[in-house]
Every structure is written in structure tokens, then in C-alpha cells.
Design a protein around this motif. Structure first.
Motif, mmCIF file in Angstrom:
data_model
loop_
_atom_site.group_PDB
_atom_site.id
_atom_site.type_symbol
_atom_site.label_atom_id
_atom_site.label_comp_id
_atom_site.label_asym_id
_atom_site.label_seq_id
_atom_site.Cartn_x
_atom_site.Cartn_y
_atom_site.Cartn_z
ATOM 1 N N TYR A 1 -10.693 0.941 -0.738
ATOM 2 C CA TYR A 1 -9.788 1.584 0.218
ATOM 3 C C TYR A 1 -8.341 1.123 0.025
ATOM 4 C CZ TYR A 1 -10.036 -2.839 2.695
ATOM 5 O OH TYR A 1 -9.961 -4.171 2.995
ATOM 6 N N GLN A 2 -8.153 -0.052 -0.603
ATOM 7 C CA GLN A 2 -6.785 -0.560 -0.775
ATOM 8 C C GLN A 2 -5.908 0.408 -1.559
ATOM 9 O OE1 GLN A 2 -9.445 -2.373 -1.077
ATOM 10 N NE2 GLN A 2 -9.149 -4.282 0.023
ATOM 11 N N VAL A 3 -6.540 1.159 -2.473
ATOM 12 C CA VAL A 3 -5.765 2.049 -3.318
ATOM 13 C C VAL A 3 -5.149 3.175 -2.491
ATOM 14 C CG1 VAL A 3 -5.847 3.498 -5.373
ATOM 15 C CG2 VAL A 3 -7.276 1.486 -5.228
ATOM 16 N N LEU B 1 -4.813 2.936 1.000
ATOM 17 C CA LEU B 1 -4.322 2.459 2.299
ATOM 18 C C LEU B 1 -2.807 2.589 2.461
ATOM 19 C CD1 LEU B 1 -5.141 0.964 4.950
ATOM 20 C CD2 LEU B 1 -4.572 -1.142 3.770
ATOM 21 N N ILE B 2 -2.059 2.133 1.455
ATOM 22 C CA ILE B 2 -0.602 2.104 1.581
ATOM 23 C C ILE B 2 -0.003 3.511 1.668
ATOM 24 C CG2 ILE B 2 1.522 1.400 0.392
ATOM 25 C CD1 ILE B 2 -0.147 -1.044 -0.613
ATOM 26 N N LEU C 1 -9.670 -3.746 9.971
ATOM 27 C CA LEU C 1 -8.460 -3.462 9.208
ATOM 28 C C LEU C 1 -7.781 -2.177 9.690
ATOM 29 C CD1 LEU C 1 -6.706 -4.314 6.763
ATOM 30 C CD2 LEU C 1 -8.034 -2.715 5.420
ATOM 31 N N SER D 1 -7.531 -9.081 -1.461
ATOM 32 C CA SER D 1 -7.087 -8.082 -0.488
ATOM 33 C C SER D 1 -6.198 -8.671 0.588
ATOM 34 C CB SER D 1 -8.290 -7.431 0.173
ATOM 35 O OG SER D 1 -8.917 -6.615 -0.744
ATOM 36 N N LEU E 1 -2.789 -8.722 -0.841
ATOM 37 C CA LEU E 1 -2.331 -7.331 -0.905
ATOM 38 C C LEU E 1 -1.839 -6.883 0.475
ATOM 39 C CD1 LEU E 1 -4.338 -4.590 -2.767
ATOM 40 C CD2 LEU E 1 -3.052 -4.063 -0.738
ATOM 41 N N TYR E 2 -2.637 -7.202 1.494
ATOM 42 C CA TYR E 2 -2.260 -6.829 2.859
ATOM 43 C C TYR E 2 -0.935 -7.497 3.246
ATOM 44 C CZ TYR E 2 -2.134 -6.854 7.924
ATOM 45 O OH TYR E 2 -1.724 -6.725 9.225
ATOM 46 N N ALA F 1 1.968 -5.821 1.616
ATOM 47 C CA ALA F 1 2.257 -4.484 2.125
ATOM 48 C C ALA F 1 2.751 -4.527 3.566
ATOM 49 C CB ALA F 1 1.002 -3.613 2.018
ATOM 50 N N ALA G 1 2.595 -4.145 -3.650
ATOM 51 C CA ALA G 1 1.210 -4.113 -3.187
ATOM 52 C C ALA G 1 0.441 -2.978 -3.855
ATOM 53 C CB ALA G 1 1.163 -3.973 -1.667
ATOM 54 N N ALA H 1 -3.030 -3.019 -5.924
ATOM 55 C CA ALA H 1 -4.173 -2.140 -5.678
ATOM 56 C C ALA H 1 -4.651 -1.497 -6.965
ATOM 57 C CB ALA H 1 -3.800 -1.072 -4.654
#
Lengths: 282, 299
Positions: free
Chosen positions: A125-127, A129-130, A217, B253, B256-257, B260, B269, B273
């Protein structure tokens, strides 16, 4: 789950050893629960006292009272329930429709397209999320429930997979019979396939309940406003206080776990079914 | 002729209906998957701090990452969990399942429930609990170690023991995998066990040379799930340790969080990813190759 055809352990000693190992592990797995429930009845001073007491000396309900009076528990509960209920509705509608299209109807390239569904399952999901955060914030959705509810209406790869596996096993004759009786495609879907698919729908409902109830999250990133906090997010915020109120947190934790445990004991079959359908046939 | 036309019309109608039914998925895929993936790739080559417009900077996010000590620490820690935590968890889950599955062992039904229920605990609550379980003076683990005369470490506040504490927590939540292994074990034909018994193979011999090899596809599925899980591990370190002490629990992660949503380095970030996506895919591909390659031929 009752059908056991594993290896037969012959000797008494062998059986005893295996049972002992299992028992020790099982007790170890239970200990955190034991601590949660006994700890939630301890007074703050006893919670921090050394040495550790297994059982509270002075049982108190004060921690639970604090959960309901010191924090806006019912607002957090309401927020969580809104997200949970909308997600369940969205998951049931969208995934059954999509799975129907992938299992009961033939169209060119169907199975290749279905491979894309499978591929999206392993996508972290990180890909996404932003960009999603940036997109939602442009749309003014950050600080509302929308980022946590709307995507639920567009299908989830795992639920699609689960429902498709189920629907593919329903005999074709049932659809044909309805078609001869003059039912259109949506009629076959809603009055023939959906009633038969109830077990799979139950699993999907449970899994989307668990996901929304446990999600951390998502609320953390998308719900800037503390009036919208879910139970999970509120608990983590209370923990990150300089001086966390631990006895309240333990009671809150117990209050958050109990409904899920009850649900599990009532609907055990559907919990297990959802997990194994993905795992074994995948 | 007429009939042929009719069937082709029906085919067309069926294809049109099929697309109509999956339409929500197509829209969702475009909006919530393809568009974000593409823009995250673009952002990963940009400097973007939410305020203002993204400015193209080429590969510099990627090159800077490999000079970033915290990033390298997060890679190291994640690798540690994949190389040590995942095998240990898999080992425990496989053996618990084999034990639970062994015939003639009665009264194990309640244990299946016990092994599963930790997975029902909301992540945040599990984290709060484990902070207490791992407490140096009054925590459960150290209290029990104390009964054996062992002075337990400060777990979450110790550079050396923080990651093992996370592995213990990982084992505690392996109930999903046990359920999947138990289902996989149902597919092992009973005749094989009988044959092994006739050949005089003992319990462990049988498990090692029959059960585990046949369980291979299930193990692969669970290992892949675990590895993806480790890459995405966020709530646990965020709530329990915030990456500390001195980055010992800074996982991929989490950093990364932080980049971001705490430092607002969206481009940076995004590069993280993308590296994660590529590495995770590479690991999964290699695993598939290895597991397929070693598969017994007579299947």
C-alpha cells in the motif's frame, strides 16, 4: 477442521511430549490476554508496583468507568462504527458484482484480466499511499471519513478472489434455468447467485469488519481531526501522551477486544473459511 | 444461419454484461491503483514538499537514499526480520500445526482457538499489551524469566533485544498461518502416512520427509505473506518504540511514513516506496523459483 488424518503418534511418551509442548505454547499465547483482563481491573499503583502481581489485590472497576467518562469513548465508537458499517456494505455490494463478472459470465480475456486482480494483491500500500493522500487532500477529503469509506465500493482483490472461487463452483444449470424463465443477468445475480453465496458473503463481511475495526494507518494519515478519531487511533494518541494513563488504556484495550472475541466465537466457521479459501487454493 | 447470429449476439451481450459487472473494479483500479502508482513513480524523481509544485530532480532522491544512514538502518533492520524473524515464525507455525494435526492426540480443539485469537486483537491494542509484556521490571516475560533465575533484558529499550522482542510478537500473531497450514495438512494423503508407518519411520522422520515437503506450496504462500507483512510493518514500531533505541527498530515503512508525513518529503518517500516495490517483487520471484525448483518430481 475436525477431520484429522495426520500422522498417528504411537507411544504414550511421544504423545505426552507433543501435548506438553503444545500446552506450553498455548499458555504462552494466552498470557498477554490474561494480563490485559487482569490488568484492566488493577489500580494504577498496583499496575506499576514491583514485584508483579498475577491477580489484582484490589479489584476495581474504576478503569472502565474512566474509559466511559474521561474520554469521548462513544464518539470514537460511533466514528469507528460508521467506517465499519459503510465498509461492510461497500465490500458486499462491489465484490459480489465484480466476482460475478469474473466467474459466471464469459468474455474474451477474462482470465488474463483476473491475473491483474491477483497481481494487485501483493502490491504494497505504501506505493499508492502518498499519491492518494495528495489526491484526497486536493479534493478536500482529508479530515473526513471519505478516504476510509469510498474506496471500499470499488472492490478489494482478496475479497474478489474469495467470492469468485465460491461462485465458480455453483452449477451452471441454475443460471440456465433462471434464464429460460426469462430472468435477465442482474436478476440471475440477485435472485439465484447471491442467496447461494451467503457463506462467502459472510466471510467477506467479517474480514472487512476486522480490517476496518483494526485499521490504524488509514485513520492516522487521513483523519487529521480529533473529532473523527476511531478507537484505534484514539488509543494510540492516548498512549503517545507524555504521561499515558495506562490503567485507562488497558481497560480501553479490553473493551476493544471483547466484541471481536464474541464475534469470533459466534461466527468461527466464517472466520476460518475466509482465511483458508485464500491460502489453500491460491 | 439465423441460429449462429443468435449465439454471436448472445456472446456479445454476455461480454457486455461481464464488463458491466466488473466496472466498479475497473474504475477502482484506475483511480486507486494505476493513477497512484504512476504518479508515485513520477514523484520519486521530484522534490515535493506538498506546498508548491513538484520539481524534477532526476535520480537524486535515489542516490541520496543510499547515503542516508537512517534509511540504511531501516533496510538492515527489515532484512534482519526477513532473514531471522520470518524463518523462526515459519518454523514455529509449521511445527505447531503438525503437532496439532497428529492423530489420536485428543483435546487440541481449544488450542487451535488459543493460537488463533491473538490475530483478532486490534494492532494498536496488541502494541499496548506488548509494551507491558516486555516491561523490564514488571513485564510478564521478565517475571517468568525471573522464576528461572534469569535477569531479563530491557527488551524494547535495548539496542540488542528490541528486534527479538518484535520477533516474539510476530510469533504471537502467527495464528492465521497455523490455520492455513492446518488446511494444507488436510490435503496430505493418509496413505502416505500409513506407508511411512509400515516402513517404520518415526514421527519426526515422517514429518521431515513427507509432511513438510508436501506442505511446500502452503509454506511458500505463508512466507510470501509474512515478507510482504514485514515490509509493511508500521503500527508496531510506530506505537511501541518510534524506531528507537538509536534506530534499532527503525523499519522500512516507519521511515517511509516519517519522511512522507512528518518531514513532508513526498518525493523522497515515493522513491523509498518504489525501491520497496521492486525489492519485494524480486524476493517473491526468487522464492517462487527456489520452491518450484526443489519440488519433488512425482507430484
Amino acid at each position: 477442521m475436525n477431520k484429522m488424518n495426520g500422522y498417528k503418534v504411537k507411544t504414550f511418551l511421544g504423545k505426552f511430549c507433543i501435548y506438553l509442548i503444545l500446552l506450553l505454547f498455548a499458555l504462552a499465547f494466552l498470557l498477554p490476554f490474561f494480563f490485559l483482563f487482569t490488568g484492566s481491573f488493577k489500580t494504577s499503583s498496583e499496575l506499576f508496583s514491583k514485584p508483579f502481581h498475577w491477580l489484582p489485590r484490589h479489584w476495581t472497576l474504576n478503569n472502565y468507568r474512566q474509559v466511559f467518562t474521561k474520554i469521548p469513548f462513544f464518539r470514537y465508537l460511533k466514528n469507528t462504527m460508521i467506517i465499519v458499517v459503510v465498509n461492510i456494505i461497500g465490500a458486499l455490494i462491489s465484490n459480489s458484482l465484480i466476482a460475478y463478472g469474473f466467474s459466471r459470465l464469459r468474455w474474451p480475456g477474462r482470465d488474463k484480466v483476473f491475473m491483474i486482480v491477483i497481481a494487485t494483491m501483493i502490491l504494497p500500500y505504501q506505493v499508492t499511499l502518498i499519491p492518494l493522500y495528495l489526491m484526497y487532500s486536493k479534493m478536500g477529503w482529508v479530515g473526513t471519513f471519505l478516504p476510509l469509506t469510498v474506496p471500499g465500493f470499488f472492490g478489494n482483490a482478496f475479497y474478489i478472489f474469495l467470492m469468485r472461487q465460491f461462485m465458480i463452483g455453483i452449477p451452471k444449470e441454475l443460471s440456465e434455468a433462471a434464464r429460460i424463465d426469462g430472468a435477465n443477468e442482474f436478476g440471475i445475480f440477485s435472485s439465484v447467485i447471491i442467496p447461494i453465496s451467503k457463506p462467502a458473503l459472510a466471510s467477506v463481511a467479517i474480514m472487512s469488519f476486522m480490517r476496518a475495526w483494526n485499521d490504524f494507518l488509514g485513520p492516522l494519515v487521513f483523519l487529521g481531526n480529533d473529532r473523527l478519531y476511531t478507537l484505534s487511533l484514539a488509543a494510540s494518541m492516548l498512549r503517545s501522551n507524555l504521561n499515558p494513563n495506562w490503567e485507562l488504556l488497558l481497560a480501553l484495550g479490553a473493551v476493544m477486544v471483547i466484541p471481536v472475541l464474541i464475534l469470533f466465537f459466534v461466527l468461527q466457521k466464517y472466520f476460518i473459511q475466509g482465511i483458508t479459501m485464500g491460502g489453500v487454493k491460491g | 444461419m439465423n441460429n449462429k447470429n443468435k449465439t454471436s449476439r448472445m456472446r456479445k451481450a454476455e461480454a457486455r454484461n461481464g464488463l458491466l459487472f466488473i466496472l466498479p473494479w475497473i474504475i477502482g483500479l484506475a483511480l486507486f491503483t494505476i493513477y497512484p502508482i504512476a504518479s508515485s513513480l513520477y514523484y520519486s524523481f521530484c522534490n515535493y514538499s506538498v506546498i508548491g509544485k513538484p520539481t524534477f530532480v532526476g535520480w537524486s532522491n535515489y542516490t541520496n537514499l543510499f547515503k542516508d544512514k537512517t534509511f540504511l538502518a531501516s533496510c538492515k533492520n527489515t532484512l534482519y526480520m526477513i532473514c531471522i524473524g520470518v524463518p523462526i515464525t515459519t518454523f514455529v507455525a509449521v511445527w505447531i500445526s503438525i503437532f496439532l494435526d497428529s492423530k489420536k492426540l485428543k483435546h487440541t480443539g481449544w488450542m487451535r482457538v488459543v493460537f488463533f485469537i491473538p490475530t483478532l486483537v486490534p494492532t494498536v491494542v496488541a502494541c499496548l499489551l506488548w509494551i507491558w509484556v516486555m516491561q523490564p521490571d514488571t513485564g510478564l516475560v521478565n517475571t517468568i524469566l525471573g522464576y528461572f533465575g534469569i535477569q531479563g533484558p530491557g527488551w524494547l529499550s535495548s539496542v540488542k533485544w528490541a528486534k527479538p522482542a518484535f520477533i516474539l510478537m510476530m510469533i504471537w500473531t502467527c495464528g492465521n498461518q497455523i490455520i492455513i497450514y492446518l488446511a494444507g495438512l488436510q490435503d496430505v494423503p493418509a496413505t502416505l502416512y500409513d506407508a511411512a508407518a509400515i516402513d517404520g519411520a518415526g514421527f519426526f522422520r515422517t514429518a521431515n520427509s513427507i509432511t513438510i515437503p508436501l506442505l511446500r506450496p502452503t509454506i511458500l504462500y505463508n512466507v510470501v505473506t509474512l515478507i510482504i507483512g514485514v515490509f509493511q510493518w508500521f503500527a508496531e514500531p510506530y506505537i511501541m518504540t518510534e524506531g528507537g533505541p538509536s534506530n534499532a527498530t527503525m523499519f522500512y515503512s516507519l521511515y517511509l511514513y516519517q519522511n512522507a508525513f512528518q518531514f513532508f518529503k513526498m518525493g523522497y518517500a515515493s522513491a523509498q516506496a518504489w525501491i520497496m516495490l521492486l525489492v519485494a517483487m524480486a524476493i517473491i520471484l526468487v522464492l517462487f523459483k527456489v520452491f518450484k525448483f526443489n519440488q519433488p518430481e512425482d507430484q
